[in-house]
Design an enzyme around this catalytic site. Sequence first.
Site, PDB file in Angstrom:
ATOM      1  CB  SER A 196      -0.860  -0.022   1.265  1.00 43.69           C
ATOM      2  OG  SER A 196      -1.483   1.220   1.451  1.00 43.69           O
ATOM      3  CE1 TYR A 228      -3.943  -2.258   5.360  1.00 41.98           C
ATOM      4  CE2 TYR A 228      -3.369  -0.018   4.712  1.00 41.98           C
ATOM      5  CZ  TYR A 228      -3.711  -1.317   4.373  1.00 41.98           C
ATOM      6  OH  TYR A 228      -3.808  -1.664   3.055  1.00 41.98           O
ATOM      7  CE  LYS A 262      -1.709  -4.552   3.516  1.00 43.12           C
ATOM      8  NZ  LYS A 262      -2.053  -5.801   2.827  1.00 43.12           N
TER       9      LYS A 262
END
Length: 324
Positions: free
Chosen positions: A118, A142, A146
């Site tokens: 991302s 989050y 990643k």
Amino acid sequence: MDTILVMGGAGYIGSHTVKHLLDSGFGVVVADNLVYGHSESVDKRAKFVSADLADINSLNNVFDNHKIDAVIHFAAYAYVGESVSNPQKYYYNNVVGTLNLLQSMLAHGVKKIVFSSSCATYGAPQYVPIDEKHPQNPISPYGRTKLMVEQIFDDYEKAYGLQHIALRYFNAAGCSADGSLGESHSPETHLIPLVLKAIKGERADIKVFGTDYDTPDGTCIRDYIHVEDLAAAHRLAVEKLGTYNGCINLGTGLGTSVKEIISAAEEVSGHPCPVEYTSRRDGDPAKLFADNTKAKEVLGWKPQYTDIKDIIRTAWDWEQNKKY
Ligand code: UDP
């Protein structure tokens, strides 16, 4: 033709990629725990197996029972706000779960993986357009999950010969042009589906988070990339595994503001959108859009959807004729 295991193949981007792989002649096994995925979105031509990243036995069963050539890994939790309030959920599923998947893959001699990363791994942008050399300082758990997986891949490449490509998506949007697949999140947090729901009267309005950003109209600018363009890039990345390891941005390279999205949606639908202007949301940078040179050079990829109205039109068609 190779058989690809698509982890999280019942989700939004996963299901579109499954369809694209099948249309391109690949064999596909879809594994999903259906927590956020939709069984209706699993292409009938694919083999479906129920599996969970937290349960390594379920993963081993997939590899014991199918000859898998490569994995595309979409299975992750992706609500940024929730990752702040419940980081444990995110680190366990997105990081520990991926370690389980890698363990099971390597134990079965499978060394090829394409991963959903991302632009959240970059954090607050120091410049735009963002290229892959931009410093990575994610500002949410989050985003950190990643980035951690990207770093794990580098170590596994050196130690175990893992072949990996991590695709750093900007804002995924739109639905399949034939209307068979679409975006159906619960809760929905993304701008385009929320705007379309406000136009339909399913919501009272769209709340615009901030109008005082340093952008031409004061609202945030993002890079909206059509889900079918994402799907095509995953197929190209699978074909590239073994000759290239690393991270690649996936965006159109074009920026669209929140106000421009609303105007485009009004034009496409032919209806006004009720809007409420509210304060900024924490953690939103003013401008985020991709330098996609590397995707073009390494993958030979080019986005087909470069007009935001065409992207929104596919989402509007889906919003009116949802199948799930
Ligand atoms: N946004 C907004 N209202 C909403 C949801 C999003 O104004 O109800 C804005 C948000 O501030 C951002 C853009 O729309 O600038 C895209 O947000 P989204 O949550 O779709 O994706 P993100 O960029 O956060 O990954």
